[in-house]
Design an enzyme around this catalytic site. Structure first.
Site, short mmCIF file in Angstrom:
data_model
loop_
_atom_site.label_atom_id
_atom_site.label_comp_id
_atom_site.label_asym_id
_atom_site.label_seq_id
_atom_site.Cartn_x
_atom_site.Cartn_y
_atom_site.Cartn_z
N ASP A 183 0.85 -1.21 0.00
CA ASP A 183 0.00 0.00 0.00
C ASP A 183 0.87 1.25 0.00
O ASP A 183 0.66 2.19 -0.78
CB ASP A 183 -0.90 0.06 1.25
CG ASP A 183 -1.95 -1.04 1.34
OD1 ASP A 183 -1.57 -2.22 1.50
OD2 ASP A 183 -3.16 -0.71 1.26
N GLU B 160 -5.11 7.73 0.12
CA GLU B 160 -5.49 7.03 1.34
C GLU B 160 -4.40 6.97 2.41
O GLU B 160 -4.70 7.09 3.59
CB GLU B 160 -5.94 5.60 0.99
CG GLU B 160 -6.32 4.82 2.24
CD GLU B 160 -7.17 3.60 1.99
OE1 GLU B 160 -7.36 3.21 0.83
OE2 GLU B 160 -7.65 3.03 2.99
N ASP C 198 -6.14 5.56 -4.56
CA ASP C 198 -6.11 4.43 -3.63
C ASP C 198 -5.03 3.49 -4.15
O ASP C 198 -5.22 2.79 -5.14
CB ASP C 198 -7.47 3.72 -3.57
CG ASP C 198 -7.55 2.79 -2.35
OD1 ASP C 198 -6.48 2.35 -1.89
OD2 ASP C 198 -8.66 2.52 -1.88
N ASP D 80 -6.40 -0.76 -3.32
CA ASP D 80 -7.77 -0.87 -2.84
C ASP D 80 -8.10 -2.35 -2.68
O ASP D 80 -7.77 -3.16 -3.54
CB ASP D 80 -8.73 -0.22 -3.85
CG ASP D 80 -10.15 -0.23 -3.35
OD1 ASP D 80 -10.36 -0.07 -2.13
OD2 ASP D 80 -11.07 -0.40 -4.17
N THR E 20 -7.26 -4.16 0.34
CA THR E 20 -6.09 -4.77 0.98
C THR E 20 -6.42 -6.14 1.56
O THR E 20 -5.60 -7.06 1.53
CB THR E 20 -5.54 -3.83 2.09
OG1 THR E 20 -5.34 -2.54 1.51
CG2 THR E 20 -4.22 -4.33 2.64
N HIS F 227 -18.54 -4.57 4.77
CA HIS F 227 -18.53 -3.53 3.73
C HIS F 227 -19.79 -3.60 2.87
O HIS F 227 -19.98 -2.73 2.02
CB HIS F 227 -17.32 -3.69 2.79
CG HIS F 227 -15.99 -3.53 3.47
ND1 HIS F 227 -14.82 -3.81 2.85
CD2 HIS F 227 -15.67 -3.09 4.71
CE1 HIS F 227 -13.80 -3.57 3.68
NE2 HIS F 227 -14.30 -3.14 4.81
N LYS G 104 -14.59 -4.08 -9.14
CA LYS G 104 -16.02 -4.24 -9.43
C LYS G 104 -16.45 -3.29 -10.56
O LYS G 104 -17.25 -3.65 -11.42
CB LYS G 104 -16.86 -4.01 -8.16
CG LYS G 104 -16.66 -5.12 -7.11
CD LYS G 104 -17.65 -5.02 -5.97
CE LYS G 104 -17.25 -4.18 -4.80
NZ LYS G 104 -16.01 -4.58 -4.09
N ARG H 158 -23.41 -0.50 -3.20
CA ARG H 158 -22.85 -0.34 -1.86
C ARG H 158 -23.98 0.13 -0.94
O ARG H 158 -24.48 1.25 -1.10
CB ARG H 158 -21.71 0.68 -1.83
CG ARG H 158 -20.45 0.18 -2.48
CD ARG H 158 -19.26 1.00 -2.14
NE ARG H 158 -18.59 0.57 -0.91
CZ ARG H 158 -17.78 -0.48 -0.84
NH1 ARG H 158 -17.53 -1.21 -1.87
NH2 ARG H 158 -17.20 -0.80 0.30
N ASP I 124 -12.11 5.35 -3.30
CA ASP I 124 -12.71 4.04 -3.61
C ASP I 124 -13.61 4.10 -4.84
O ASP I 124 -14.10 3.06 -5.29
CB ASP I 124 -13.56 3.54 -2.43
CG ASP I 124 -12.72 3.06 -1.26
OD1 ASP I 124 -11.55 2.70 -1.47
OD2 ASP I 124 -13.24 3.07 -0.12
P1 AMP Z 1 -14.68 -3.79 -0.81
O1 AMP Z 1 -13.51 -4.07 -1.66
O2 AMP Z 1 -15.95 -3.76 -1.57
O3 AMP Z 1 -14.73 -4.68 0.40
O4 AMP Z 1 -14.49 -2.32 -0.32
C1 AMP Z 1 -13.26 -1.91 0.23
C2 AMP Z 1 -13.44 -0.56 0.83
O5 AMP Z 1 -14.48 -0.60 1.80
C3 AMP Z 1 -12.25 -0.05 1.58
O6 AMP Z 1 -11.40 0.61 0.71
C4 AMP Z 1 -12.85 0.89 2.62
O7 AMP Z 1 -12.69 2.23 2.24
C5 AMP Z 1 -14.34 0.55 2.57
N1 AMP Z 1 -14.96 0.34 3.88
C6 AMP Z 1 -14.37 0.20 5.09
N2 AMP Z 1 -15.31 0.09 6.07
C7 AMP Z 1 -16.52 0.16 5.48
C8 AMP Z 1 -17.88 0.12 5.93
N3 AMP Z 1 -18.18 -0.04 7.23
N4 AMP Z 1 -18.88 0.23 5.02
C9 AMP Z 1 -18.59 0.36 3.71
N5 AMP Z 1 -17.33 0.41 3.21
C10 AMP Z 1 -16.30 0.31 4.08
MG MG Z 2 -9.91 1.43 -0.65
#
Ligand code: AMP
Ligand code: MG
Length: 306
Positions: free
Chosen positions: A35, A58, A108, A111, A113, A196, A223, A237, A250
């Site tokens: 990162d 980030e 990012d 993204d 991680t 998430h 995605k 989301r 993101d």
């Molecule tokens: P994903 O790859 O769809 O799991 O999304 C990753 C991103 O989710 C990360 O880069 C974070 O910025 C974001 N994230 C962290 N916590 C949350 C949360 N509680 N709700 C939604 N997104 C989140």
């Molecule tokens: Mg991210």
């Protein structure tokens, strides 16, 4: 920036080969040497090429020194740049934020991680915002297979079109969203991480709209690349966590890439995203990215369910 994203993606894979350790950030999110290294590579190029442009990214050097990994980060960056760079140079790049310029780069560096550490999808994401519009984006997705290529870079924006090319090199090929407008055939994407994504809400939406093409969970801004390339139609989301606001980095690259491929992005109320509020999208909650044809059907189902 395509060349910078290529280098950053190469760095992520090089660090991965060493079996990267996940360190914890203040909020408990994991972070790795990759990162930090990828951010140094990307912001180093921005600092040189577009020094005034504002950068919203980030990572910051405080987390690097807190975990005492500046030497490892500098070594990883030296590896992809092919020349020695000092710890101080790398820390300064990571903290580069421009000089008040009107254009904004949203970065990012790695993204997803958690996906990266699991061996799943992740993305190097760079978006350019001008006058509140995501005008261009580059997504490096080293583990994504698209158009018969394994490990791709997807880039483009409105008015430019969107293209896919192999990260390993080769000529770009134009891509476009799918024309699927029948919910029964529409494929939906969500997060792998339950926190998430709110799997229960998504299942309700799948039932409500009658989305019959299958639900695929993948990590990261990859995605958006999948919808832009026409291998899925809907990316949602949810807004389960009332405290959570989406992060600019993101989405900025993904929005540009998807709109360039003919798709559409709004929040879950159908409002346009306000990309002028800094790192957090404070004026929007939840997000819907689609091929366009499926957009209204999903928005209507969300409105009915809330
Ligand atoms: P994903 O790859 O769809 O799991 O999304 C990753 C991103 O989710 C990360 O880069 C974070 O910025 C974001 N994230 C962290 N916590 C949350 C949360 N509680 N709700 C939604 N997104 C989140
Ligand atoms: Mg991210």
């Amino acid at each position: 920036m395509r060349s910078a994203v290529r280098s950053a993606a190469r760095l992520c894979l090089a660090v991965e080969a060493d079996g990267p350790a996940g360190y914890s950030k203040d909020a408990g999110e994991p972070v790795t040497v990759a990162d930090f290294g990828a951010q140094a590579v990307l912001l180093g190029v921005l600092a040189t090429e577009y020094p005034r442009d504002t950068v919203i990214a980030e990572e910051d050097s405080r987390q690097v020194t807190r975990h005492g990994v500046e030497g490892e980060v500098a070594a990883a960056v030296s590896g992809v740049l092919g020349r020695g760079v000092s710890d101080d140079e790398v820390l300064a790049w990571i903290d580069h934020r421009g000089n008040g310029g009107l254009r904004t780069w949203a970065v990012d560096p790695l993204d997803g991680t958690r996906g990266y550490l699991r061996g799943d999808q992740f993305a190097v994401a760079v978006g350019l915002i001008v006058d509140g519009m995501a005008v261009a984006g580059v997504l490096g997705c080293p583990r994504l297979e698209l158009s018969g290529m394994q490990g791709v870079m997807v880039w483009g924006g409105p008015g430019m079109g969107t293209y896919v090319e192999a990260l390993a090199g080769g000529s770009p090929r134009r891509i476009a969203v799918s024309t699927v407008a029948d919910p029964g055939r529409a494929r939906i994407l969500g997060s792998v991480e339950p926190s998430h994504g709110d799997p229960e809400f998504l299942q309700g939406l799948i039932d409500g709209v009658g989305l019959g093409g299958g639900w695929v969970r993948i990590d990261s801004e990859a995605k958006y690349a999948a919808v832009a390339a026409g291998i899925a139609e809907v990316y949602v989301r949810p807004r389960n966590n009332p405290e959570w606001r989406e992060r600019l980095w993101d989405h900025a690259a993904g929005i540009a890439v998807l709109t360039g491929a003919g798709g559409r992005v709004t929040d879950l109320d159908g409002a346009p995203l306000d990309l002028t509020t800094g790192a957090m999208l404070t004026r929007n909650r939840g997000l819907l990215a689609t091929n366009g044809a499926m957009h209204q059907a999903v928005l209507s189902a969300v409105a009915e369910s809330t």
